[in-house]
Motif scaffolding. Sequence first.
Motif, short mmCIF file in Angstrom:
data_model
loop_
_atom_site.label_atom_id
_atom_site.label_comp_id
_atom_site.label_asym_id
_atom_site.label_seq_id
_atom_site.Cartn_x
_atom_site.Cartn_y
_atom_site.Cartn_z
N VAL A 245 0.84 -1.21 0.00
CA VAL A 245 0.00 0.00 0.00
C VAL A 245 0.87 1.26 0.00
O VAL A 245 0.63 2.22 -0.74
CB VAL A 245 -0.95 0.02 1.21
N GLY A 246 1.91 1.25 0.83
CA GLY A 246 2.80 2.41 0.90
C GLY A 246 3.50 2.69 -0.42
O GLY A 246 3.60 3.83 -0.86
N ILE A 247 3.96 1.63 -1.08
CA ILE A 247 4.69 1.82 -2.34
C ILE A 247 3.71 2.15 -3.47
O ILE A 247 4.09 2.82 -4.45
CB ILE A 247 5.54 0.58 -2.67
N LEU A 248 2.46 1.73 -3.35
CA LEU A 248 1.42 2.14 -4.29
C LEU A 248 1.24 3.66 -4.22
O LEU A 248 1.09 4.33 -5.25
CB LEU A 248 0.10 1.44 -3.97
N GLY A 249 1.28 4.20 -3.00
CA GLY A 249 1.19 5.64 -2.82
C GLY A 249 2.34 6.37 -3.51
O GLY A 249 2.14 7.42 -4.13
N VAL A 250 3.54 5.80 -3.43
CA VAL A 250 4.70 6.39 -4.10
C VAL A 250 4.51 6.36 -5.62
O VAL A 250 4.79 7.34 -6.32
CB VAL A 250 6.00 5.66 -3.70
N GLY A 251 4.01 5.24 -6.14
CA GLY A 251 3.74 5.15 -7.58
C GLY A 251 2.70 6.17 -8.01
O GLY A 251 2.85 6.82 -9.05
N MET A 252 1.64 6.32 -7.22
CA MET A 252 0.61 7.31 -7.51
C MET A 252 1.22 8.72 -7.52
O MET A 252 0.86 9.56 -8.35
CB MET A 252 -0.50 7.23 -6.47
N PHE A 253 2.15 8.95 -6.62
CA PHE A 253 2.80 10.25 -6.57
C PHE A 253 3.58 10.51 -7.86
O PHE A 253 3.49 11.60 -8.44
CB PHE A 253 3.74 10.36 -5.36
N PHE A 254 4.35 9.52 -8.31
CA PHE A 254 5.11 9.68 -9.56
C PHE A 254 4.18 10.03 -10.72
O PHE A 254 4.43 10.96 -11.49
CB PHE A 254 5.87 8.38 -9.90
N GLY A 255 3.09 9.27 -10.86
CA GLY A 255 2.18 9.49 -11.98
C GLY A 255 1.45 10.82 -11.93
O GLY A 255 1.36 11.53 -12.94
N THR A 256 0.93 11.16 -10.76
CA THR A 256 0.17 12.41 -10.63
C THR A 256 1.08 13.63 -10.71
O THR A 256 0.70 14.65 -11.29
CB THR A 256 -0.61 12.44 -9.30
N MET A 257 2.29 13.52 -10.17
CA MET A 257 3.19 14.67 -10.15
C MET A 257 3.67 15.02 -11.55
O MET A 257 3.63 16.19 -11.97
CB MET A 257 4.39 14.38 -9.24
N LEU A 258 4.09 14.02 -12.32
CA LEU A 258 4.59 14.29 -13.67
C LEU A 258 3.47 14.83 -14.57
O LEU A 258 3.69 15.78 -15.33
CB LEU A 258 5.19 13.02 -14.28
N THR A 259 2.29 14.26 -14.45
CA THR A 259 1.17 14.69 -15.30
C THR A 259 0.69 16.08 -14.93
O THR A 259 0.47 16.93 -15.81
CB THR A 259 -0.01 13.69 -15.18
N SER A 260 0.52 16.35 -13.65
CA SER A 260 0.06 17.68 -13.23
C SER A 260 1.13 18.73 -13.48
O SER A 260 0.83 19.89 -13.80
CB SER A 260 -0.35 17.67 -11.75
#
Length: 424
Positions: A245-260
């Motif tokens: 779950v924690g590393i899923l949050g990190v992956g979500m951060f990578f995807g949302t940060m680059l796109t936004s």
Amino acid sequence: MTHATTPTPQHHPQNPTPEGPGLLRIAGLPYFLIAFVARLPFAMMVVGVLTVVVSARGSLSLGGLTSAAVGLGTACFGPLLGAAADRFGQRTVLLILAIANGAMLVLFTVVVYAGAADALVLISAFGIGATAPQVAPMSRSRLVTMITDRMPEAVRSRTLSGTMAYESAADETVFVFGPFIVGILASALSPWAPLVGAAVLTVVFVGAFALHPSARAVSVHRDSSGRAPSSVSELFAPKVLIVVVGILGVGMFFGTMLTSLTSFMADRGAPEQAGLLYGVMGVGSAILALGVAWLPARFSLRARWLVFSGILLSGSVLLLFVDSPAMMMVALAIMGIGIGPTLVTQYSFGAARSPLGRSATVMTMLGSGIVVGQSLGAAVAGELAENVGTGSALILPILAAAVAFAAGLVNWRLSIPGRRVAST
């Protein structure tokens, strides 16, 4: 755990100890070069797929869905491929995947440009994710097996910490330069070039990674028929799942940060500069990930997770107030301090908590978590940025960082001082 050896290029793991040789000497320098290049196609997949679809079909929405389909394929099959590698060895599994994934990348490109139905585009994207050879988790698995099976207990903890730091720094570097390479190839040649290039890299370097001697060794915890002493149910223990779950949050951060961030710079007429700004976070993150190896042992893993994910969350909150590229760079620099060490710590927990003989399975669960998070994050952020606005999209990295931090809080309660995990 699995098959063997992953070395470590920088810090203590490479240095021979009085008790025996270091990992770099055991595995050899070529291993690192092959393993580094072999993980590049994995970092190019999501962005490359998005680029091709948006270019050929003119639909950002379909592009986002296609990226999510890649992530879904990885989520469904990644852990199963890890389990297969644990059971039968990495060599056979990776050789099959190198050919299959290279073929799927080419097939996807043909399907997109041939004007096939959107459903067929999504199915072929799912196939890319399903056949993705997750070199980074496999490399970590070889490393964990090498450390636990062939190194003295007195140096295992320090060696594991340093090697996980290197591996995470390598991942950070690849995930920063992967999109950068996609951008260069797409601009200089054609939008399809990154996927064809990724296919070639996959066949050549993943194939070489599969054929490396380290792929032959199997954990001493496996019996002669390849069976593990641990049960499958141990993979779903709370202490393992909270790391996922924690590393899923990190992956979500990578995807949302680059796109936004891309949307943020597009509003200012310079979307091509998003990758340069993103590099501010990525480079700092990679350097600090390496620095984790020198943190004192009394700064426990569970404390590191909370501290560094807290820094990541604090930096992301600044996104609410960013109104210029300069201020965005400051926010990205702060987030970079937190993201790399958080990732290193999570992988260290994953290594320490892997059930006996199931290292590759756990590592691919974590690797899948990053890709799934990145894919879904990019898809949702793209939809929000296009239909609502950049301001709304910039809230998503904050939420993703909050997931990583909340998982750290739960992990704090689950971690019992004195256990193998806490002392790693």
